[in-house]
Motif scaffolding. Structure first.
Motif, PDB file in Angstrom:
ATOM      1  N   TYR A   7       0.844  -1.189   0.000  1.00 44.34           N
ATOM      2  CA  TYR A   7       0.000   0.000   0.000  1.00 44.34           C
ATOM      3  C   TYR A   7       0.882   1.243   0.000  1.00 44.34           C
ATOM      4  CZ  TYR A   7      -4.042  -2.788   1.539  1.00 44.34           C
ATOM      5  OH  TYR A   7      -5.066  -3.696   1.639  1.00 44.34           O
ATOM      6  N   LYS A   8       0.467   2.252  -0.748  1.00 47.38           N
ATOM      7  CA  LYS A   8       1.061   3.580  -0.640  1.00 47.38           C
ATOM      8  C   LYS A   8       0.061   4.382   0.179  1.00 47.38           C
ATOM      9  CE  LYS A   8       2.992   7.458  -3.143  1.00 47.38           C
ATOM     10  NZ  LYS A   8       3.392   7.940  -4.478  1.00 47.38           N
ATOM     11  N   VAL A   9       0.467   4.813   1.372  1.00 47.37           N
ATOM     12  CA  VAL A   9      -0.434   5.478   2.302  1.00 47.37           C
ATOM     13  C   VAL A   9      -0.054   6.954   2.404  1.00 47.37           C
ATOM     14  CG1 VAL A   9      -1.290   5.528   4.675  1.00 47.37           C
ATOM     15  CG2 VAL A   9      -0.661   3.340   3.624  1.00 47.37           C
ATOM     16  N   THR A  10      -1.038   7.813   2.303  1.00 44.20           N
ATOM     17  CA  THR A  10      -0.853   9.247   2.511  1.00 44.20           C
ATOM     18  C   THR A  10      -1.681   9.645   3.721  1.00 44.20           C
ATOM     19  OG1 THR A  10      -0.574   9.627   0.145  1.00 44.20           O
ATOM     20  CG2 THR A  10      -1.093  11.551   1.510  1.00 44.20           C
ATOM     21  N   LEU A  11      -1.000  10.146   4.751  1.00 43.71           N
ATOM     22  CA  LEU A  11      -1.668  10.657   5.942  1.00 43.71           C
ATOM     23  C   LEU A  11      -1.643  12.176   5.871  1.00 43.71           C
ATOM     24  CD1 LEU A  11       0.048   8.402   8.628  1.00 43.71           C
ATOM     25  CD2 LEU A  11      -2.144   8.012   7.496  1.00 43.71           C
ATOM     26  N   LYS A  12      -2.724  12.814   6.270  1.00 44.62           N
ATOM     27  CA  LYS A  12      -2.822  14.277   6.226  1.00 44.62           C
ATOM     28  C   LYS A  12      -3.231  14.784   7.598  1.00 44.62           C
ATOM     29  CE  LYS A  12      -5.521  17.948   4.059  1.00 44.62           C
ATOM     30  NZ  LYS A  12      -6.639  18.225   3.143  1.00 44.62           N
ATOM     31  N   THR A  46      -0.654  22.484   6.686  1.00 41.67           N
ATOM     32  CA  THR A  46      -1.073  21.104   6.475  1.00 41.67           C
ATOM     33  C   THR A  46       0.165  20.251   6.305  1.00 41.67           C
ATOM     34  OG1 THR A  46      -3.054  21.895   5.370  1.00 41.67           O
ATOM     35  CG2 THR A  46      -2.480  19.588   5.031  1.00 41.67           C
ATOM     36  N   PHE A  47       0.188  19.109   6.977  1.00 37.64           N
ATOM     37  CA  PHE A  47       1.331  18.211   6.916  1.00 37.64           C
ATOM     38  C   PHE A  47       0.887  16.900   6.288  1.00 37.64           C
ATOM     39  CE2 PHE A  47       4.238  15.011   8.531  1.00 37.64           C
ATOM     40  CZ  PHE A  47       5.457  15.626   8.316  1.00 37.64           C
ATOM     41  N   TYR A  48       1.682  16.409   5.324  1.00 40.24           N
ATOM     42  CA  TYR A  48       1.411  15.118   4.684  1.00 40.24           C
ATOM     43  C   TYR A  48       2.566  14.165   4.965  1.00 40.24           C
ATOM     44  CZ  TYR A  48      -2.211  17.339   1.842  1.00 40.24           C
ATOM     45  OH  TYR A  48      -3.328  18.002   1.413  1.00 40.24           O
ATOM     46  N   TRP A  49       2.243  12.921   5.218  1.00 38.91           N
ATOM     47  CA  TRP A  49       3.227  11.857   5.371  1.00 38.91           C
ATOM     48  C   TRP A  49       2.835  10.791   4.352  1.00 38.91           C
ATOM     49  CZ3 TRP A  49       7.730  10.266   7.147  1.00 38.91           C
ATOM     50  CH2 TRP A  49       7.974   8.925   7.343  1.00 38.91           C
ATOM     51  N   VAL A  50       3.744  10.461   3.443  1.00 34.88           N
ATOM     52  CA  VAL A  50       3.499   9.455   2.413  1.00 34.88           C
ATOM     53  C   VAL A  50       4.541   8.363   2.575  1.00 34.88           C
ATOM     54  CG1 VAL A  50       3.293   9.001  -0.063  1.00 34.88           C
ATOM     55  CG2 VAL A  50       2.669  11.263   0.854  1.00 34.88           C
ATOM     56  N   ALA A  55      -2.484   2.096  10.041  1.00 32.49           N
ATOM     57  CA  ALA A  55      -1.861   1.957  11.363  1.00 32.49           C
ATOM     58  C   ALA A  55      -0.346   1.817  11.221  1.00 32.49           C
ATOM     59  CB  ALA A  55      -2.454   0.769  12.106  1.00 32.49           C
ATOM     60  N   SER A  56       0.101   1.043  10.249  1.00 32.89           N
ATOM     61  CA  SER A  56       1.540   0.870  10.010  1.00 32.89           C
ATOM     62  C   SER A  56       2.183   2.191   9.625  1.00 32.89           C
ATOM     63  CB  SER A  56       1.773  -0.129   8.877  1.00 32.89           C
ATOM     64  OG  SER A  56       2.020  -1.396   9.355  1.00 32.89           O
ATOM     65  N   ALA A  57       1.522   2.944   8.759  1.00 27.26           N
ATOM     66  CA  ALA A  57       2.048   4.233   8.327  1.00 27.26           C
ATOM     67  C   ALA A  57       2.150   5.197   9.509  1.00 27.26           C
ATOM     68  CB  ALA A  57       1.166   4.830   7.234  1.00 27.26           C
ATOM     69  N   GLU A  58       1.146   5.201  10.366  1.00 24.42           N
ATOM     70  CA  GLU A  58       1.185   6.061  11.552  1.00 24.42           C
ATOM     71  C   GLU A  58       2.358   5.684  12.454  1.00 24.42           C
ATOM     72  OE1 GLU A  58      -2.722   5.475  13.160  1.00 24.42           O
ATOM     73  OE2 GLU A  58      -3.574   7.094  11.941  1.00 24.42           O
ATOM     74  N   ASN A  59       2.579   4.395  12.644  1.00 24.73           N
ATOM     75  CA  ASN A  59       3.697   3.936  13.475  1.00 24.73           C
ATOM     76  C   ASN A  59       5.043   4.322  12.864  1.00 24.73           C
ATOM     77  OD1 ASN A  59       2.093   2.822  15.481  1.00 24.73           O
ATOM     78  ND2 ASN A  59       1.981   0.840  14.452  1.00 24.73           N
ATOM     79  N   LEU A  60       5.170   4.204  11.545  1.00 20.17           N
ATOM     80  CA  LEU A  60       6.412   4.602  10.885  1.00 20.17           C
ATOM     81  C   LEU A  60       6.658   6.096  11.048  1.00 20.17           C
ATOM     82  CD1 LEU A  60       6.311   2.537   7.573  1.00 20.17           C
ATOM     83  CD2 LEU A  60       7.898   2.253   9.495  1.00 20.17           C
ATOM     84  N   PHE A  61       5.587   6.895  10.952  1.00 26.13           N
ATOM     85  CA  PHE A  61       5.733   8.332  11.137  1.00 26.13           C
ATOM     86  C   PHE A  61       6.226   8.641  12.550  1.00 26.13           C
ATOM     87  CE2 PHE A  61       4.004  12.312  12.768  1.00 26.13           C
ATOM     88  CZ  PHE A  61       4.700  13.187  11.966  1.00 26.13           C
ATOM     89  N   LEU A  62       5.646   8.003  13.551  1.00 24.01           N
ATOM     90  CA  LEU A  62       6.061   8.242  14.933  1.00 24.01           C
ATOM     91  C   LEU A  62       7.529   7.876  15.144  1.00 24.01           C
ATOM     92  CD1 LEU A  62       2.873   7.061  16.832  1.00 24.01           C
ATOM     93  CD2 LEU A  62       3.665   9.419  16.462  1.00 24.01           C
ATOM     94  N   GLU A  63       7.981   6.810  14.515  1.00 21.90           N
ATOM     95  CA  GLU A  63       9.398   6.439  14.599  1.00 21.90           C
ATOM     96  C   GLU A  63      10.273   7.529  13.971  1.00 21.90           C
ATOM     97  OE1 GLU A  63      10.235   2.590  12.925  1.00 21.90           O
ATOM     98  OE2 GLU A  63       8.546   1.675  13.988  1.00 21.90           O
ATOM     99  N   GLN A  64       9.861   8.044  12.815  1.00 18.92           N
ATOM    100  CA  GLN A  64      10.646   9.053  12.114  1.00 18.92           C
ATOM    101  C   GLN A  64      10.672  10.385  12.855  1.00 18.92           C
ATOM    102  OE1 GLN A  64      12.430   9.002   8.812  1.00 18.92           O
ATOM    103  NE2 GLN A  64      12.526   7.075   9.899  1.00 18.92           N
ATOM    104  N   ILE A  65       9.542  10.798  13.406  1.00 19.24           N
ATOM    105  CA  ILE A  65       9.473  12.103  14.068  1.00 19.24           C
ATOM    106  C   ILE A  65      10.347  12.118  15.313  1.00 19.24           C
ATOM    107  CG2 ILE A  65       7.462  11.760  15.560  1.00 19.24           C
ATOM    108  CD1 ILE A  65       8.098  14.820  13.364  1.00 19.24           C
ATOM    109  N   ASN A  66      10.577  10.958  15.910  1.00 21.59           N
ATOM    110  CA  ASN A  66      11.463  10.884  17.078  1.00 21.59           C
ATOM    111  C   ASN A  66      12.916  11.165  16.713  1.00 21.59           C
ATOM    112  OD1 ASN A  66       9.516  10.375  19.023  1.00 21.59           O
ATOM    113  ND2 ASN A  66       9.559   8.182  18.644  1.00 21.59           N
TER     114      ASN A  66
END
Length: 59
Positions: A4-9, A16-20, A33-44
């Motif tokens: 999946y290619k996931v875009t979170l907004k 506006t912030f996008y995470w793809v 859920a996986s994309a959200e977890n990856l974002f949290l890892e990156q933002i840290n």
């Protein structure tokens, strides 16, 4: 599992912030859920990255 290619907004007070990202998951909900977890890892590790592209338009 499917790819999946996931875009979170996220609408923030100043923009506006996008995470793809690409993930493998069994469902669309699991992919989000996986994309959200990856974002949290990156933002840290935000000190380790910067913006590499932009688009600026005169208003």
């Amino acid at each position: 599992m499917s790819a999946y290619k996931v875009t979170l907004k996220s609408e923030l007070p100043r923009g506006t912030f996008y995470w793809v990202t690409n993930v493998n998951a069994d469902s669309e909900e699991e992919a989000v859920a996986s994309a959200e977890n990856l974002f949290l890892e990156q933002i840290n590790t935000a000190n380790d990255w910067d913006f590499s592209d932009y688009d600026a338009e005169k208003l």
